[in-house]
Write a protein that holds these residues in place. Structure first.
Motif, PDB file in Angstrom:
ATOM      1  N   THR A 182     -23.005 -50.830 118.815  1.00 13.80           N
ATOM      2  CA  THR A 182     -22.041 -49.849 118.203  1.00 13.80           C
ATOM      3  C   THR A 182     -22.051 -48.455 117.922  1.00 13.80           C
ATOM      4  O   THR A 182     -23.012 -47.681 118.400  1.00 13.80           O
ATOM      5  N   LEU A 183     -20.925 -47.773 117.734  1.00 13.01           N
ATOM      6  CA  LEU A 183     -20.737 -46.259 117.547  1.00 13.01           C
ATOM      7  C   LEU A 183     -20.160 -45.903 116.251  1.00 13.01           C
ATOM      8  O   LEU A 183     -19.666 -45.009 116.039  1.00 13.01           O
ATOM      9  N   GLY A 184     -20.067 -47.229 115.462  1.00  9.58           N
ATOM     10  CA  GLY A 184     -19.677 -46.958 114.076  1.00  9.58           C
ATOM     11  C   GLY A 184     -18.072 -46.941 114.131  1.00  9.58           C
ATOM     12  O   GLY A 184     -17.223 -46.060 113.485  1.00  9.58           O
ATOM     13  N   GLU A 185     -17.372 -47.602 115.023  1.00  2.34           N
ATOM     14  CA  GLU A 185     -16.131 -47.774 115.550  1.00  2.34           C
ATOM     15  C   GLU A 185     -15.341 -48.781 114.111  1.00  2.34           C
ATOM     16  O   GLU A 185     -15.900 -49.248 113.187  1.00  2.34           O
ATOM     17  N   GLY A 186     -14.004 -48.513 114.072  1.00  4.79           N
ATOM     18  CA  GLY A 186     -13.338 -49.123 112.803  1.00  4.79           C
ATOM     19  C   GLY A 186     -13.285 -48.417 111.641  1.00  4.79           C
ATOM     20  O   GLY A 186     -13.627 -47.330 111.599  1.00  4.79           O
ATOM     21  N   SER A 187     -12.785 -49.226 110.497  1.00  2.00           N
ATOM     22  CA  SER A 187     -12.385 -48.340 109.316  1.00  2.00           C
ATOM     23  C   SER A 187     -11.881 -47.057 109.368  1.00  2.00           C
ATOM     24  O   SER A 187     -11.959 -46.161 108.825  1.00  2.00           O
ATOM     25  N   THR A 188     -10.711 -47.178 110.488  1.00  8.77           N
ATOM     26  CA  THR A 188      -9.962 -46.258 110.637  1.00  8.77           C
ATOM     27  C   THR A 188      -8.901 -45.871 109.515  1.00  8.77           C
ATOM     28  O   THR A 188      -8.518 -46.628 108.709  1.00  8.77           O
ATOM     29  N   PRO A 189      -8.337 -44.622 109.450  1.00  8.59           N
ATOM     30  CA  PRO A 189      -7.287 -44.298 108.227  1.00  8.59           C
ATOM     31  C   PRO A 189      -6.066 -44.896 108.176  1.00  8.59           C
ATOM     32  O   PRO A 189      -5.563 -45.099 109.247  1.00  8.59           O
ATOM     33  N   LEU A 190      -5.612 -45.584 107.216  1.00  3.72           N
ATOM     34  CA  LEU A 190      -4.363 -45.832 107.142  1.00  3.72           C
ATOM     35  C   LEU A 190      -3.592 -44.966 106.361  1.00  3.72           C
ATOM     36  O   LEU A 190      -3.776 -44.792 105.130  1.00  3.72           O
ATOM     37  N   ILE A 191      -2.608 -44.297 106.886  1.00  2.00           N
ATOM     38  CA  ILE A 191      -1.929 -43.007 106.414  1.00  2.00           C
ATOM     39  C   ILE A 191      -0.541 -43.417 105.953  1.00  2.00           C
ATOM     40  O   ILE A 191       0.463 -43.638 106.893  1.00  2.00           O
ATOM     41  N   GLU A 192      -0.163 -43.129 104.802  1.00  6.95           N
ATOM     42  CA  GLU A 192       1.174 -43.262 104.408  1.00  6.95           C
ATOM     43  C   GLU A 192       2.062 -42.334 104.991  1.00  6.95           C
ATOM     44  O   GLU A 192       1.698 -40.887 104.913  1.00  6.95           O
ATOM     45  N   SER A 193       3.303 -42.484 105.712  1.00  4.71           N
ATOM     46  CA  SER A 193       4.404 -41.522 106.051  1.00  4.71           C
ATOM     47  C   SER A 193       5.610 -41.763 104.969  1.00  4.71           C
ATOM     48  O   SER A 193       6.308 -42.661 105.342  1.00  4.71           O
ATOM     49  N   ARG A 194       5.630 -40.862 104.169  1.00  3.81           N
ATOM     50  CA  ARG A 194       6.833 -41.018 103.239  1.00  3.81           C
ATOM     51  C   ARG A 194       8.164 -40.821 103.803  1.00  3.81           C
ATOM     52  O   ARG A 194       9.077 -41.459 103.461  1.00  3.81           O
ATOM     53  N   LYS A 195       8.053 -39.839 104.816  1.00  2.49           N
ATOM     54  CA  LYS A 195       9.237 -39.519 105.589  1.00  2.49           C
ATOM     55  C   LYS A 195       9.688 -40.385 106.196  1.00  2.49           C
ATOM     56  O   LYS A 195      10.889 -40.917 106.576  1.00  2.49           O
ATOM     57  N   LEU A 196       8.762 -41.316 106.965  1.00  2.00           N
ATOM     58  CA  LEU A 196       9.262 -42.475 107.770  1.00  2.00           C
ATOM     59  C   LEU A 196       9.902 -43.711 106.715  1.00  2.00           C
ATOM     60  O   LEU A 196      10.762 -44.410 106.957  1.00  2.00           O
ATOM     61  N   GLY A 197       9.201 -43.772 105.750  1.00  2.00           N
ATOM     62  CA  GLY A 197       9.500 -44.560 104.385  1.00  2.00           C
ATOM     63  C   GLY A 197      11.031 -44.425 103.946  1.00  2.00           C
ATOM     64  O   GLY A 197      11.931 -45.188 104.068  1.00  2.00           O
ATOM     65  N   ALA A 198      11.418 -43.130 104.082  1.00  2.00           N
ATOM     66  CA  ALA A 198      12.733 -42.463 103.400  1.00  2.00           C
ATOM     67  C   ALA A 198      13.688 -43.169 104.463  1.00  2.00           C
ATOM     68  O   ALA A 198      14.816 -43.286 104.140  1.00  2.00           O
ATOM     69  N   LEU A 199      13.254 -43.387 105.723  1.00  2.00           N
ATOM     70  CA  LEU A 199      14.177 -43.706 106.905  1.00  2.00           C
ATOM     71  C   LEU A 199      14.891 -45.201 106.548  1.00  2.00           C
ATOM     72  O   LEU A 199      16.084 -45.374 106.830  1.00  2.00           O
ATOM     73  N   VAL A 200      14.162 -45.875 106.034  1.00  2.00           N
ATOM     74  CA  VAL A 200      14.393 -47.308 105.617  1.00  2.00           C
ATOM     75  C   VAL A 200      14.935 -47.500 104.218  1.00  2.00           C
ATOM     76  O   VAL A 200      15.806 -48.573 103.791  1.00  2.00           O
ATOM     77  N   GLY A 201      14.300 -46.573 103.140  1.00  2.00           N
ATOM     78  CA  GLY A 201      14.743 -46.642 101.943  1.00  2.00           C
ATOM     79  C   GLY A 201      14.140 -47.953 101.084  1.00  2.00           C
ATOM     80  O   GLY A 201      13.225 -48.487 101.247  1.00  2.00           O
ATOM     81  N   LYS A 202      14.962 -48.367 100.153  1.00  2.00           N
ATOM     82  CA  LYS A 202      14.704 -49.846  99.706  1.00  2.00           C
ATOM     83  C   LYS A 202      13.326 -49.886  98.932  1.00  2.00           C
ATOM     84  O   LYS A 202      12.910 -50.782  98.723  1.00  2.00           O
ATOM     85  N   GLY A 203      12.860 -48.656  98.728  1.00  2.18           N
ATOM     86  CA  GLY A 203      11.342 -48.492  97.956  1.00  2.18           C
ATOM     87  C   GLY A 203      10.325 -49.150  98.959  1.00  2.18           C
ATOM     88  O   GLY A 203       9.213 -49.521  98.520  1.00  2.18           O
TER      89      GLY A 203
END
Ligand code: AN7
Length: 364
Positions: free
Chosen positions: A29-50
């Motif tokens: 192993t090299l300590g892979e995985g557990s990578t960030p899950l990053i919210e993009s509010r700007k992409l969220g706004a493209l579909v709206g509906k919360g």
């Protein structure tokens, strides 16, 4: 576990019970995985509906791509079976990962690469990790055919995704997403090349569903580059072309499995052009501070395309996205892998003299 931080030391450590390993497996192993899950509010706004959109940033893996998840498993199991050397064909990221994990396992590694079609960062990785680098006059599909021949004739371990251990490791990304969001997203979007990753995610989501760790499985939505889209067009592409060199593949190894994942999940396969890919890559970096390589930006380009009701196909799962849904996009590799792709379309730096006035003039 990492003794000081409680952080898992890799995906085998984190998901051991759900992977085909035993106590006897040497964990490479090299300590892979557990990578960030990053919210993009700007992409969220493209579909709206919360709805909320999250980016699974696999560029944060040790060699800069999602391939490390499958490689830790493939190399650990190869070591357990006594392999002394590894071989793979690659568009770049698999070879970088194989070379690193081979070094870690004190194994030899040979990589077969389509001549002149690999991003510089990835070639540099294969060299610095000590692999034997072999350029083949042909494309990725040609290279993989040679590897298939070698598989029958020798004792080296093949670590392409035709090795099922790779997909077992890669399914852990789906586990991580569910563990972090508390349930599976409504839609999962990712780029498709050799089609191993879409297969692996689907396997992971299905396994978590069977274990009741999710209430649902997502619609799998894959994007191919328009010039390298065999699954979308339903025919082998003899000479695939795209600037997203990682997904320049015309005859994917996991074609049938990917089609099954798309059908079973109620998903879809679609295409994006190189221009859309580059525009999405630039948008993502400049608007969210996330630098992904061109192939990874196909996820974002695809989401942007399908968020527009005028441009998506009627069968696109985004058409029926319920309110307050989560959508996850996988960003498969780090942008630093392929700096030429950026510099080729960037202007020269502004020039200033070494004083305050000269700099201020440029800023005004
Ligand atoms: C950044 O490295 O095939 O559909 O040989 O590097 O699972 O193949 C890379 C593929 C997406 C496509 N994004 O994933 C290789 C190789 C990036 C990639 C893909 C790749 P698959």
């Amino acid at each position: 576990m990492n003794p000081r931080t409680d952080r898992p030391t890799g995906v085998i450590d984190r998901y051991r019970n759900l992977l085909p390993v035993t106590e006897a497996t040497p964990v490479i192993t090299l300590g892979e995985g557990s990578t960030p899950l990053i919210e993009s509010r700007k992409l969220g706004a493209l579909v709206g509906k919360g709805c909320r959109v999250f980016l699974k940033f696999e560029g944060a893996n040790p060699t800069g791509s999602f391939k490390d998840r499958g490689m830790t498993l493939a190399v650990s199991l190869a070591a357990q079976r006594g392999a002394k050397s590894l071989i793979c064909a690659s568009t770049g990221n698999t070879s970088a990962s194989a070379a690193a994990y081979a070094a870690r396992a004190s194994m030899r590694c040979a990589v077969l690469l389509p001549s002149g079609k690999i991003a510089a960062g990835k070639i540099a990785q294969a060299f610095i990790y000590g692999a034997t680098v072999i350029a083949i006059d042909g494309n990725f599909d040609t290279c993989l055919n040679v590897v298939r021949e070698l598989q029958q004739e020798s004792t080296v371990a093949v670590v392409n995704s035709i090795n099922p251990d790779r997909l077992e490791g890669q399914k852990t990304a789906a586990f991580e997403i569910v563990d972090e969001l508390g349930d599976a997203p409504a839609i999962h979007i990712l780029p498709v090349g050799n089609a191993g990753n879409i297969t692996a995610y689907w396997k992971g989501y299905q396994e978590y569903r069977k274990l009741n760790r999710t209430s649902r499985t997502p619609h799998m939505l894959g994007f191919q580059a328009a010039g390298a889209a065999p699954i979308f067009f339903d025919r082998v592409v003899a000479s695939p072309e795209t600037a997203a060199s990682a997904i320049r593949i015309g005859n994917p190894a996991s074609w049938g499995l990917a089609k099954a994942a798309i059908t079973e999940s109620g998903g879809a396969i679609d295409i994006v052009t190189d221009d859309q890919i580059f525009a999405a890559q630039s948008w993502l970096a400049a608007n969210e501070g996330v630098f992904a390589e061109p192939a990874s930006a196909a996820s974002v380009a695809g989401f942007i395309k399908c968020a527009d009701p005028a441009r998506r196909s009627a069968s696109c799962p985004l058409t029926q996205l319920p309110e307050e849904s989560n959508v996850v996009l996988t960003l498969t590799g780090h942008g630093l892998k392929d700096v030429a792709a950026v510099l080729d379309r960037s202007p020269a730096p502004l020039k200033a003299e070494a004083n305050k006035e000269s700099v201020l003039r440029l800023l005004s």
